[in-house]
Every structure is written in structure tokens, then in C-alpha cells.
Design a protein around this motif. Structure first.
Motif, PDB file in Angstrom:
ATOM      1  N   GLY A   1      -5.841  -0.134   4.110  1.00  0.00           N
ATOM      2  CA  GLY A   1      -5.582  -1.486   3.625  1.00  0.00           C
ATOM      3  C   GLY A   1      -6.639  -2.495   4.045  1.00  0.00           C
ATOM      4  O   GLY A   1      -6.818  -3.530   3.389  1.00  0.00           O
TER       5      GLY A   1
ATOM      6  N   ASP B   1      -1.588  -3.448   1.985  1.00  0.00           N
ATOM      7  CA  ASP B   1      -0.982  -3.100   3.271  1.00  0.00           C
ATOM      8  C   ASP B   1      -0.864  -1.583   3.480  1.00  0.00           C
ATOM      9  O   ASP B   1      -0.020  -1.122   4.256  1.00  0.00           O
TER      10      ASP B   1
ATOM     11  N   ARG C   1      -1.232   1.788   5.130  1.00  0.00           N
ATOM     12  CA  ARG C   1      -1.479   2.111   6.537  1.00  0.00           C
ATOM     13  C   ARG C   1      -2.202   3.444   6.722  1.00  0.00           C
ATOM     14  O   ARG C   1      -2.455   3.862   7.864  1.00  0.00           O
TER      15      ARG C   1
END
Length: 489
Positions: free
Chosen positions: A206, A212, A214
């Protein structure tokens, strides 16, 4: 004269009776051997190639896929799950299981994610591990508090709560906290040692994809992976070896097994009306199927795993790490149900001394086990020949650049395989591709039977990119796209 004729007639009648008895006996024998003979009477281990003493414990093959170490400030490193760090994790986990003071509670996803923001060690598995059975098999007597943990996909220790271990049951969306009341000092020592050592820096995807995600990728990587030769289990080309291997399945009743050789070179051995079928592929793999008996006692997962490992050892042998150059580990596990019988499907992957091996369109070993009976066994093992000419480290192609340069072909392949991704949304295409990616790892590619030739039996160093149900392969040093593979069902 009349007396002689009478004796002749009686003799003819006697012969007719004897012929009828002989015919009926033949039919009965054929029925016994081919139709109604009990499968339980076949000794499967008379021609065993391995023994229980040769097998590692189930905890040795039950290892994390990787161990993520988070130092803070979005800086990580990733370690192999079969090393010393997992042994340390088992040791610390044992202290939790033995303690009568440990307390277990279910926590909210928010609390779990808060803990993950601190520096931590995360042991990540690729399947949900049955917790109670696992705690028993690591040599500890689990207490009632730890028994409340159903299963876990990852085990986490965090500096945000140093006296606790956290268990993530991803399959059921449950997070557990096991609280011991004293700091887990072994993990603190590991973190201190790693921070002061040389390690490969990883960052979340990300960071580069502006989302986002991970998933962790290394910024730069040097690797000793090089083109490495291998050999398969070529049983078909050796009649003696093929017969010996087949006898481990059919035992003393091998004489009553039908044998078929196909034009392709494949050998098929069949007992009865398909109750047991063994197929040896000319390329080196073998597949065995057995009719489910629906008898025996229900096994927990680790008992079934032991049964499966013993079966592999008895039918082809368990590979030796030093001799064969490979290590077998449980890659995936899923629960099965058939005619009210419960069982497990266990897939084994292999690792070499240099890294993980990815099979194109196949797997190393697949087992299906119901009530202590192995009903399906697929074997496609190899021996790896150590490369003594090319063992120096080289700089791998940047994983981030590899994705940035190939995301369009990845997106197209995703779309062709039914994944929801908009090819028209060019502006967000890279981000959308990255949102599917759950693992980026260097390793070896073992090409499919159709892709390789007998003169080109080499393991190729690759970047393997796992995205949902697809795995993409890129040359580790040039980032050339080598193809994609759907997860084997």
C-alpha cells in the motif's frame, strides 16, 4: 453286457456332476477375488519403503508460511517459517499452554488492529490450524482457558501487550487474546537481536500503490537462487521399480490386479471393479484412489495428518532432506464431508535449501483421509541437484518495479479468469491489481509436464505473485512474465 452299459451310464453322470461342481467353484472363486473380497485383508505395508522412525513429528511439517517482523514506521522484514524463530515461538507458546494462570478472551477487530500497529512478530499460516489439537501435539497439556481458542491462522506477539499472545481465526473472523500476566521475554530478545542484525527491508504494498494493502514486498533483494537441475520419480521406465511401488498398495493380492499400459506410457493397476486404482504417469507422478469404506473411528486433524504421513512413507517413501534436497510441509488443509463421514484434504508443498518450489498446474503431495483411511493419494516428488557452479548472490529485479511494469498483463489475465477488475479504468488499474495481491515471494518454478522437455529439467528462479486464486510467475532477475497458474483444487 447290460451291466457294463449301466456302469458306463453311471460314470457319465458322475463326470457331469463333477464338471458342474468344478464350474460353480470357478465362478465362486472369481466372485471372491474380483467382487466381494474384503479390502481389509490386503496388507498395505508389506512392501513399505519407509518406517515411522523415518518420519518427522507433525509439528515439524506444521510450520508458518512466513514470519513477519514489524519494527515500526512501516518497516518490516520477512523470515522463513521453518527456521529457529518458529522453534522459539513453539517454546513460548508452550509456556502459555502449561500455565494455569493464563486467561483467554475474545477481542474486537479494532483492538486487534491496534495491537498490530505496535512492533510485533506474526507467525502466518496459509490455513486455519485446529488450536486444541495443535496445543496437545506440541507436547503440552492445554488448559481449559486455551481450549476456548477454536482455530487460528496467525499467532502474534506485540510490544503493545508483551504479556499476551494474539490468535487470529481468519476463517471465522474471531480474534483471541491469551494473557499470561508476565512478559514473554523470549520474543523481546528476538526483536532486539533482529533490530541489531542485517535484514532485508520490506514495506507494505500500500505504500507504493496508494491504498491500504498490507501485503509485504522487499524494496531490494539479493538472492542465491540459480537455475537448478532436478530429477523426477521415473517409476514407469523401470518395470521392476514400478512393480515394487504398485505392490505397496495391493500387497499379496497383486496377482489379482489388472494391469494396463496406455500408448502414452502411463501404467494403470486396478483391483476389483475400481475399488482400488493406481495410475503411474510417464512424467513421474502417480495417483491412487480407493473406495471409501465408511468404517473406522473419526480422527482429529493431527491424527489424520500422522496417518497420511505414514501412508506416504509406506508408499514411495518420505523424502530425506539431505539426500533429496527437499523438505515437505503442510501447504494447505481443508475439512471434507462424504456420506456423513468427515475427513481432511491435506496438500504438501516443498522447499529446497534455497527456497520454496512452486508447481505449475500441480502439487507435490495431495492426501484425502476419512476415518483413518487414505482414499486419495497424489505424489509428484522430485530430487534437487545442488548447483555448484552458480551459488553466488545476485541482485534480484525490484519487486515493486516488476509489478509496475507488468500490472497490465496481470490485470488482463485476472479478467480472463473471471476476476472482477475493470480494464478500462486505466488510472486506478495498478491500485486495483495490487488490492488482489496477498503474497510476493522469491522461489523456484517447476514447469508443468507440457511446458518442459526432458532436456530442460531445471527449476527456474522466479518472483511468485499470489493474487486470489491465481499465481503469477516472473523471472527473478529480468522480470519477464512467465505465465500464470490457477490454484489446484
Amino acid at each position: 453286457m447290460i451291466i457294463m452299459m449301466g456302469n458306463s451310464k453311471n460314470w457319465e453322470k458322475l463326470k457331469n456332476v463333477l464338471l458342474v461342481v468344478l464350474f460353480l467353484s470357478t465362478v465362486l472363486l472369481l466372485y471372491v477375488f474380483w467382487g466381494n473380497f474384503s479390502l481389509d485383508k490386503i496388507n498395505l505395508t508389506d512392501f513399505s519403503d519407509g518406517t515411522e522412525e523415518d518420519l518427522p513429528p507433525v509439528t515439524k511439517v506444521t510450520t508458518p508460511t512466513e514470519v513477519d517482523i514489524y519494527f515500526g514506521n512501516d518497516l518490516y522484514t520477512v523470515l522463513d517459517g521453518t527456521g529457529r524463530i518458529w522453534e522459539a515461538g513453539l517454546e513460548q507458546l508452550g509456556s502459555f499452554c502449561k500455565s494455569k494462570d493464563v486467561k483467554v478472551e475474545v477481542i474486537s477487530p479494532e483492538k486487534y488492529h491496534e495491537v498490530m500497529r505496535h512492533a510485533h512478530i506474526s507467525y502466518r499460516f496459509s490455513y486455519n490450524v485446529p488450536a486444541h489439537d495443535f496445543f496437545s501435539y506440541i507436547g503440552t497439556s492445554s488448559n481449559s482457558a486455551m481450549d476456548s481458542i477454536g482455530s487460528f491462522r496467525s499467532i502474534v506477539w506485540s510490544e503493545g501487550s508483551q504479556e499476551s499472545l494474539f490468535f487470529n481465526d481468519k476463517e471465522n473472523g474471531i480474534h483471541y487474546r491469551a494473557y499470561l500476566g508476565e512478559d514473554a521475554l523470549l520474543f523481546t530478545e528476538i526483536m532486539d537481536r533482529l533490530e541489531n542484525s542485517e535484514y532485508v527491508s520490506y514495506y507494505s504494498l500500500g505504500t507504493f500503490a496508494e491504498n491500504d494493502v498490507r501485503t509485504l514486498v522487499p524494496l531490494a533483494l539479493t538472492s542465491a537462487l540459480a537455475k537448478t537441475s532436478w530429477e523426477g520419480e521415473t517409476l514407469v521406465g523401470d518395470k521392476g521399480k514400478a512393480k515394487d511401488y504398485a505392490q505397496t498398495f495391493f500387497g499379496e493380492n497383486f496377482d489379482f490386479v489388472r494391469k494396463i499400459t496406455e500408448r502414452t506410457g502411463n501404467r494403470i493397476y486396478m483391483y476389483g471393479y475400481g475399488q482400488k486404482v493406481l495410475t503411474m504417469n510417464a512424467a513421474g507422478s502417480s495417483e491412487y484412489k480407493e473406495e471409501t469404506l465408511n468404517s473406522g473411528e473419526t480422527q482429529d486433524y493431527f491424527s489424520a495428518l500422522e496417518t497420511g504421513m505414514q501412508f506416504v512413507a509406506a508408499h514411495g517413501g518420505w523424502p530425506d532432506y539431505e539426500e533429496d534436497g527437499i523438505f515437505l510441509y503442510v501447504k494447505t488443509m481443508e475439512k471434507l464431508e462424504q456420506d456423513k463421514s468427515k475427513g481432511y484434504r491435506i496438500v504438501f508443498g516443498i522447499k529446497t535449501k534455497q527456497g520454496e518450489v512452486f508447481y505449475e498446474g500441480s502439487e507435490a503431495v495431495i492426501l484425502e483421509i476419512f476415518n483413518g483411511q487414505v482414499t486419495y493419494y497424489f505424489r509428484n516428488l522430485i530430487q534437487v541437484r545442488e548447483n555448484r557452479t552458480e551459488n553466488r548472490e545476485k541482485e534480484a529485479y525490484s519487486a515493486v518495479n516488476m509489478l509496475a511494469e507488468n500490472y497490465e498483463i496481470v490485470a488482463k489475465t485476472m479478467s480472463e479468469n473471471g476476476m472482477e477488475i475493470s480494464l478500462e479504468d486505466k488510472e486506478n488499474l495498478f491500485n486495483n491489481v495490487c488490492s488482489y495481491i496477498n503474497r510476493v515471494i522469491p522461489g523456484y518454478l517447476l514447469e508443468s509436464d507440457q511446458s518442459r522437455s526432458q532436456q530442460n529439467k531445471y527449476l527456474k528462479p522466479v518472483w511468485a505473485v499470489e493474487a486470489d486464486t491465481l499465481t503469477f510467475y516472473f523471472d527473478l532477475y529480468t522480470a519477464e512474465f512467465l505465465g500464470a497458474d490457477r490454484t489446484v483444487e
